[in-house]
Design a protein around this motif. Structure first.
Motif, PDB file in Angstrom:
ATOM      1  N   THR A  13     -10.669  -4.354   1.705  1.00  0.00           N
ATOM      2  CA  THR A  13     -10.384  -4.046   3.259  1.00  0.00           C
ATOM      3  C   THR A  13     -11.246  -4.887   3.820  1.00  0.00           C
ATOM      4  O   THR A  13     -12.162  -5.561   3.443  1.00  0.00           O
ATOM      5  CB  THR A  13     -10.742  -2.504   3.617  1.00  0.00           C
ATOM      6  OG1 THR A  13     -12.231  -2.372   3.417  1.00  0.00           O
ATOM      7  CG2 THR A  13      -9.695  -1.493   2.791  1.00  0.00           C
ATOM      8  N   LEU A  14     -11.002  -5.185   5.250  1.00  0.00           N
ATOM      9  CA  LEU A  14     -11.449  -6.150   6.211  1.00  0.00           C
ATOM     10  C   LEU A  14     -12.318  -5.260   7.112  1.00  0.00           C
ATOM     11  O   LEU A  14     -11.759  -4.289   7.733  1.00  0.00           O
ATOM     12  CB  LEU A  14     -10.415  -6.858   6.874  1.00  0.00           C
ATOM     13  CG  LEU A  14      -9.238  -7.762   5.977  1.00  0.00           C
ATOM     14  CD1 LEU A  14      -8.684  -8.448   6.760  1.00  0.00           C
ATOM     15  CD2 LEU A  14     -10.180  -8.577   5.057  1.00  0.00           C
ATOM     16  N   LEU A  15     -13.466  -5.474   7.336  1.00  0.00           N
ATOM     17  CA  LEU A  15     -14.194  -4.783   8.112  1.00  0.00           C
ATOM     18  C   LEU A  15     -14.511  -4.994   9.538  1.00  0.00           C
ATOM     19  O   LEU A  15     -14.566  -4.347  10.378  1.00  0.00           O
ATOM     20  CB  LEU A  15     -15.818  -4.717   7.556  1.00  0.00           C
ATOM     21  CG  LEU A  15     -16.034  -4.068   6.158  1.00  0.00           C
ATOM     22  CD1 LEU A  15     -17.417  -3.816   5.684  1.00  0.00           C
ATOM     23  CD2 LEU A  15     -15.340  -2.811   5.943  1.00  0.00           C
ATOM     24  N   PHE A  16     -14.243  -6.421   9.781  1.00  0.00           N
ATOM     25  CA  PHE A  16     -14.050  -6.757  11.334  1.00  0.00           C
ATOM     26  C   PHE A  16     -13.627  -8.253  11.149  1.00  0.00           C
ATOM     27  O   PHE A  16     -13.641  -8.983  10.158  1.00  0.00           O
ATOM     28  CB  PHE A  16     -15.421  -6.646  11.972  1.00  0.00           C
ATOM     29  CG  PHE A  16     -16.539  -7.633  11.665  1.00  0.00           C
ATOM     30  CD1 PHE A  16     -16.497  -8.759  11.962  1.00  0.00           C
ATOM     31  CD2 PHE A  16     -17.679  -6.950  10.833  1.00  0.00           C
ATOM     32  CE1 PHE A  16     -17.526  -9.683  11.338  1.00  0.00           C
ATOM     33  CE2 PHE A  16     -18.722  -7.781  10.560  1.00  0.00           C
ATOM     34  CZ  PHE A  16     -18.563  -9.284  10.651  1.00  0.00           C
ATOM     35  N   VAL A  20       0.803  -1.301   0.073  1.00  0.00           N
ATOM     36  CA  VAL A  20       0.156   0.013  -0.083  1.00  0.00           C
ATOM     37  C   VAL A  20       0.801   1.311  -0.129  1.00  0.00           C
ATOM     38  O   VAL A  20       1.765   1.460   0.881  1.00  0.00           O
ATOM     39  CB  VAL A  20      -0.993  -0.037   1.125  1.00  0.00           C
ATOM     40  CG1 VAL A  20      -1.890   1.142   1.293  1.00  0.00           C
ATOM     41  CG2 VAL A  20      -1.832  -1.278   1.159  1.00  0.00           C
ATOM     42  N   SER A  21       0.837   2.044  -0.785  1.00  0.00           N
ATOM     43  CA  SER A  21       1.526   3.212  -0.962  1.00  0.00           C
ATOM     44  C   SER A  21       1.185   4.307   0.196  1.00  0.00           C
ATOM     45  O   SER A  21      -0.255   4.199   0.813  1.00  0.00           O
ATOM     46  CB  SER A  21       1.289   4.050  -2.407  1.00  0.00           C
ATOM     47  OG  SER A  21      -0.229   4.460  -2.444  1.00  0.00           O
ATOM     48  N   GLU A  22       1.759   5.289   0.399  1.00  0.00           N
ATOM     49  CA  GLU A  22       1.351   6.409   1.483  1.00  0.00           C
ATOM     50  C   GLU A  22       0.252   6.992   1.352  1.00  0.00           C
ATOM     51  O   GLU A  22      -0.701   6.963   2.207  1.00  0.00           O
ATOM     52  CB  GLU A  22       2.519   7.141   1.406  1.00  0.00           C
ATOM     53  CG  GLU A  22       2.650   8.240   2.940  1.00  0.00           C
ATOM     54  CD  GLU A  22       2.922   7.287   4.203  1.00  0.00           C
ATOM     55  OE1 GLU A  22       2.437   7.578   5.205  1.00  0.00           O
ATOM     56  OE2 GLU A  22       3.221   6.224   4.030  1.00  0.00           O
ATOM     57  N   ASP A  23       0.073   7.468  -0.062  1.00  0.00           N
ATOM     58  CA  ASP A  23      -1.228   8.098  -0.431  1.00  0.00           C
ATOM     59  C   ASP A  23      -2.501   7.031  -0.329  1.00  0.00           C
ATOM     60  O   ASP A  23      -3.741   7.557   0.141  1.00  0.00           O
ATOM     61  CB  ASP A  23      -1.243   8.711  -1.738  1.00  0.00           C
ATOM     62  CG  ASP A  23      -0.433   9.596  -1.938  1.00  0.00           C
ATOM     63  OD1 ASP A  23       0.058  10.206  -0.739  1.00  0.00           O
ATOM     64  OD2 ASP A  23       0.290   9.998  -3.166  1.00  0.00           O
ATOM     65  N   GLY A  24      -2.219   5.733  -0.701  1.00  0.00           N
ATOM     66  CA  GLY A  24      -3.314   5.074  -0.670  1.00  0.00           C
ATOM     67  C   GLY A  24      -3.673   4.675   0.925  1.00  0.00           C
ATOM     68  O   GLY A  24      -4.958   4.499   1.289  1.00  0.00           O
ATOM     69  N   ILE A  29      -7.396   5.377   2.457  1.00  0.00           N
ATOM     70  CA  ILE A  29      -8.303   4.176   2.975  1.00  0.00           C
ATOM     71  C   ILE A  29      -8.802   4.639   4.471  1.00  0.00           C
ATOM     72  O   ILE A  29      -9.759   4.343   4.853  1.00  0.00           O
ATOM     73  CB  ILE A  29      -7.493   2.851   3.048  1.00  0.00           C
ATOM     74  CG1 ILE A  29      -7.210   2.253   1.761  1.00  0.00           C
ATOM     75  CG2 ILE A  29      -8.396   1.911   4.032  1.00  0.00           C
ATOM     76  CD1 ILE A  29      -6.321   1.225   1.575  1.00  0.00           C
ATOM     77  N   LEU A  30      -7.612   5.134   5.399  1.00  0.00           N
ATOM     78  CA  LEU A  30      -7.938   5.381   6.657  1.00  0.00           C
ATOM     79  C   LEU A  30      -8.928   6.654   6.936  1.00  0.00           C
ATOM     80  O   LEU A  30      -9.566   6.712   7.737  1.00  0.00           O
ATOM     81  CB  LEU A  30      -6.768   5.781   7.440  1.00  0.00           C
ATOM     82  CG  LEU A  30      -5.561   4.687   7.503  1.00  0.00           C
ATOM     83  CD1 LEU A  30      -4.464   4.811   8.240  1.00  0.00           C
ATOM     84  CD2 LEU A  30      -6.574   3.489   8.067  1.00  0.00           C
ATOM     85  N   GLU A  31      -8.806   7.796   5.852  1.00  0.00           N
ATOM     86  CA  GLU A  31      -9.785   8.780   5.948  1.00  0.00           C
ATOM     87  C   GLU A  31     -11.231   8.615   5.429  1.00  0.00           C
ATOM     88  O   GLU A  31     -12.153   9.287   5.747  1.00  0.00           O
ATOM     89  CB  GLU A  31      -9.079   9.890   5.232  1.00  0.00           C
ATOM     90  CG  GLU A  31      -7.708  10.476   5.843  1.00  0.00           C
ATOM     91  CD  GLU A  31      -7.237  11.657   4.761  1.00  0.00           C
ATOM     92  OE1 GLU A  31      -7.661  11.792   3.662  1.00  0.00           O
ATOM     93  OE2 GLU A  31      -5.979  11.875   5.463  1.00  0.00           O
ATOM     94  N   ALA A  32     -11.289   7.336   4.592  1.00  0.00           N
ATOM     95  CA  ALA A  32     -12.527   7.180   4.104  1.00  0.00           C
ATOM     96  C   ALA A  32     -13.593   6.476   5.066  1.00  0.00           C
ATOM     97  O   ALA A  32     -13.026   5.727   5.880  1.00  0.00           O
ATOM     98  CB  ALA A  32     -12.524   6.301   3.059  1.00  0.00           C
ATOM     99  N   PRO A  33     -14.762   6.959   5.379  1.00  0.00           N
ATOM    100  CA  PRO A  33     -15.805   6.324   6.198  1.00  0.00           C
ATOM    101  C   PRO A  33     -15.900   4.856   6.112  1.00  0.00           C
ATOM    102  O   PRO A  33     -16.014   4.323   4.840  1.00  0.00           O
ATOM    103  CB  PRO A  33     -16.924   7.225   6.361  1.00  0.00           C
ATOM    104  CG  PRO A  33     -16.819   7.556   4.583  1.00  0.00           C
ATOM    105  CD  PRO A  33     -15.556   8.005   4.215  1.00  0.00           C
TER     106      PRO A  33
END
Length: 256
Positions: free
Chosen positions: A189-192, A52-56, A60-64
């Protein structure tokens, strides 16, 4: 004479004070003591390597986190490294997970996924199976056990023929964990992830340890399937409620 000496001594001090009053501050932008900005940047160079790139990562972390109830869900058994499980699906846990989620009505439809289709063994294989079942989400299920076998106090009967055959001289122990992970196929991504831990112990005769351990594990899986399903349904309900709460109200949108 004394007045002139006092005046001469005071004038340099007054001039220095005036210059100091008009001089700029040496550190005009120093923050107040005890106030610091949050650390939101990774300064560890060894952490930079990866897929995962730094921008990616930041995107991901900023998206709800959003759960789409209009999508279908597939329940897929996996093995080590989350590769599709190719063995015969004897455990009933995936069926119980499917039944519970279907009854909860949290997705458009829920289905068990067959792993016999010719797909790759890693994440691309998971995504291809999801596409074949037209599922936006996969619930990845797996279980793992650690076994142990040792002699117990009944072993003193070994010198007798009857004791060596019928005495429960071996203690069998097995400990395992059932795992369910919700995989968002579109974002990767993994949700839980939820776990249900199990353990059993039994004193047995010294014959067919492997078969007896497998029977113990199957009983544990049957007993724990409902508990794991309850955890999964609870987590999905929580995500669904959070997603609905984060949706903007169309009536409150600002019109320009």
């Amino acid at each position: 004479m004394t007045l002139r000496i006092a005046t001469a001594l005071l004038l340099p001090g007054l001039a220095g004070a005036g210059c100091a009053a008009h001089a700029p501050a040496l550190h005009p932008k120093m923050p107040a003591l005890g106030v610091s900005a949050p650390a939101d940047e990774d300064h560890f160079r060894r952490d930079r390597a990866g897929g995962v790139s730094e921008d990616g990562l930041r995107a991901i972390l900023e998206a709800p986190v959003h759960l789409d109830p209009t999508q279908r869900l597939g329940v897929l058994p996996v093995s080590d490294s989350y590769r599709p499980e190719r063995g015969v699906p004897l455990p009933a846990v995936p069926a119980e997970l499917t039944r519970s989620l279907e009854a909860a009505g949290l997705f458009q439809a829920t289905s068990e996924v067959s792993t016999d289709w010719p797909v790759d063994g890693d994440v691309p294989g998971l995504r291809e199976l999801a596409a074949r079942y037209r599922s936006g989400y996969l619930l990845l299920y797996r279980h793992r056990f650690v076994d142990e076998s040792y002699l117990n106090a009944w072993a003193w009967l070994y010198p007798t023929l009857v004791g060596a055959i019928v005495a429960p001289s071996r203690t069998l122990e097995t400990a395992g964990v059932l795992e369910a992970t919700l995989f968002d196929v579109r974002s990767g991504t993994l949700l839980f992830t939820v776990y249900e831990r199990v353990r059993a112990r039994s004193d047995e005769t010294p014959w067919d340890d492997d078969r007896k351990l497998r029977a113990m594990q199957m009983r544990l899986l049957e007993q724990a399937a409902g508990k794991l399903a309850e955890q999964v349904v609870s987590k999905v309900r929580h995500l669904a409620a959070a997603s609905q709460g984060s949706q903007p109200d169309a009536g409150s949108a600002v019109r320009t």
